[in-house]
Design a protein around this motif. Structure first.
Motif, mmCIF file in Angstrom:
data_model
loop_
_atom_site.group_PDB
_atom_site.id
_atom_site.type_symbol
_atom_site.label_atom_id
_atom_site.label_comp_id
_atom_site.label_asym_id
_atom_site.label_seq_id
_atom_site.Cartn_x
_atom_site.Cartn_y
_atom_site.Cartn_z
ATOM 1 N N ASP A 237 0.760 -1.170 -0.062
ATOM 2 C CA ASP A 237 0.015 -0.069 0.097
ATOM 3 C C ASP A 237 0.873 0.954 0.058
ATOM 4 O OD1 ASP A 237 -2.457 -1.470 -0.291
ATOM 5 O OD2 ASP A 237 -2.444 -1.736 2.079
ATOM 6 N N VAL A 238 2.024 1.246 0.893
ATOM 7 C CA VAL A 238 2.770 2.245 0.803
ATOM 8 C C VAL A 238 3.605 2.756 -0.667
ATOM 9 C CG1 VAL A 238 5.057 3.221 1.581
ATOM 10 C CG2 VAL A 238 3.550 1.841 3.287
ATOM 11 N N ALA A 239 3.723 1.478 -1.365
ATOM 12 C CA ALA A 239 4.199 1.623 -2.527
ATOM 13 C C ALA A 239 3.608 2.151 -3.644
ATOM 14 C CB ALA A 239 4.931 0.235 -3.184
ATOM 15 N N LEU A 240 2.037 1.910 -3.431
ATOM 16 C CA LEU A 240 0.897 2.364 -4.294
ATOM 17 C C LEU A 240 0.880 4.006 -4.136
ATOM 18 C CD1 LEU A 240 -2.647 0.964 -4.382
ATOM 19 C CD2 LEU A 240 -2.310 3.378 -4.202
ATOM 20 N N TYR A 241 0.950 4.329 -2.988
ATOM 21 C CA TYR A 241 0.926 5.859 -2.666
ATOM 22 C C TYR A 241 2.155 6.657 -3.303
ATOM 23 C CZ TYR A 241 -3.487 5.770 0.001
ATOM 24 O OH TYR A 241 -4.732 5.582 0.275
ATOM 25 N N ALA A 242 3.237 5.772 -2.979
ATOM 26 C CA ALA A 242 4.552 6.608 -3.682
ATOM 27 C C ALA A 242 4.543 6.403 -5.164
ATOM 28 C CB ALA A 242 5.641 5.602 -3.056
ATOM 29 N N HIS A 243 3.802 5.628 -5.691
ATOM 30 C CA HIS A 243 3.515 5.708 -7.056
ATOM 31 C C HIS A 243 2.673 6.891 -7.575
ATOM 32 C CE1 HIS A 243 3.292 4.402 -11.143
ATOM 33 N NE2 HIS A 243 1.727 4.297 -11.420
ATOM 34 N N LYS A 244 1.610 6.986 -6.760
ATOM 35 C CA LYS A 244 0.714 8.099 -6.993
ATOM 36 C C LYS A 244 1.308 9.447 -6.936
ATOM 37 C CE LYS A 244 -4.127 9.446 -5.754
ATOM 38 N NZ LYS A 244 -4.761 8.834 -6.951
ATOM 39 N N PHE A 245 1.978 9.319 -5.882
ATOM 40 C CA PHE A 245 2.920 10.789 -5.663
ATOM 41 C C PHE A 245 3.803 11.114 -6.746
ATOM 42 C CE2 PHE A 245 6.570 13.483 -4.386
ATOM 43 C CZ PHE A 245 5.835 14.410 -3.511
ATOM 44 N N GLU A 246 4.367 10.068 -7.365
ATOM 45 C CA GLU A 246 5.151 10.368 -8.508
ATOM 46 C C GLU A 246 4.666 10.810 -9.615
ATOM 47 O OE1 GLU A 246 8.585 10.550 -8.421
ATOM 48 O OE2 GLU A 246 8.734 10.072 -5.894
#
Length: 276
Positions: A237-246
């Protein structure tokens, strides 16, 4: 060790360190009574609580990793804002400050308000006045949020902010104060470890700014909704938000182009002030 024995394990760790409970509670930005409840298993600690307690004790990275893995067994935590209000917004700000002090990389996406670390005193007051706090708690909360901002000047940390253009135009304050707030953004964007980007309304978008979120290193995502703060720790889930941020970061204006847009909006507020 599991989540049911986490509190007692933290108590033993503190005792073996030789630190008094009061000292650890102070370092973790929580009350002594809360620490006592955690250590005695009467209150389940949040991921942030465990992180702050371990840092206050001063454990090794290996020990911290073990405890944090147990704390993250519950991958999502929800804390209603009414509970935060009851405990005190000023204490919440102190806890966030303790977490930020331990963070090397902070990424924050904000489609609603100027991020707290970048707010002027007037903007902070306007935000928390809407919470109908008592005067004493209001002043404590304002002071605690402004104290957090010192972390921006650390040369050991990186802060990346992505905000939408609508945030710059949202009339939280009168025109002259909004102009000052935008000047604050411009000056903060020139700090060595600070990257501020603005998603312009004219830019074609491939994602949707549903809510704000803040990523602490690659460990925790804090999501703010209308009724609660949601803490996510599952790595996927953390990776999902990191991707969205990028994705938002890549489509946003940065550097001089960002500052030019902010200056244009600031000048609109100044002209409105002059003709109002």
């Amino acid at each position: 060790m599991n989540r049911s024995t986490l509190g007692s394990a933290l108590r033993e760790l503190r005792k073996s360190s030789g630190l008094e409970a009061k000292a650890v509670a102070r370092g973790a930005a929580m009350s002594s009574s809360k620490l006592s409840k955690i250590e005695n298993g009467n209150t389940a600690p949040s991921v942030t609580d465990v992180d702050c307690i371990l840092t206050a004790i001063g454990v090794s990275n290996e020990a911290k990793a073990e405890f944090m893995a147990v704390a993250r067994e519950a991958a999502t935590e929800v804390t209603a804002w009414r509970l935060v209000r009851r405990l005190g917004y000023s204490r919440k700000q102190q806890q966030v400050q303790a977490l930020e002090a331990q963070t090397a990389l902070l990424r924050l996406f904000q489609p609603a308000l100027i991020p707290g670390l970048l707010q002027t005193p007037e903007y902070v007051r306007a935000v928390f006045t809407r919470e109908s706090l008592g005067e004493v708690e209001l002043e404590r909360t304002i002071g605690a949020r402004l104290a957090r901002q010192r972390v921006l000047y650390s040369r050991e940390k990186t802060f990346r902010f992505v905000i939408t253009e609508s945030v710059l135009r949202w009339r939280v304050l009168p025109p002259l104060m909004m102009a000052s707030q935008l000047d604050r953004l411009i000056s903060a964007s020139r700090l060595p470890g600070v990257d501020i980007r603005v998603v312009a309304l004219a830019t074609q978008q491939t994602d949707f700014p549903s809510h704000s979120f803040c990523i602490t290193d690659d460990r925790i995502v804090a999501i703010e909704t209308a009724h609660a703060e949601i803490m996510v720790t599952d790595p996927k889930d953390v990776a999902l938000y990191a991707h969205k941020f990028e994705r938002f970061s890549e489509s946003a204006l940065s550097g001089d182009a960002m500052r030019s847009l902010v200056e244009t909006i600031r000048d609109d507020f100044l002209r409105e002030q002059e003709t109002g």
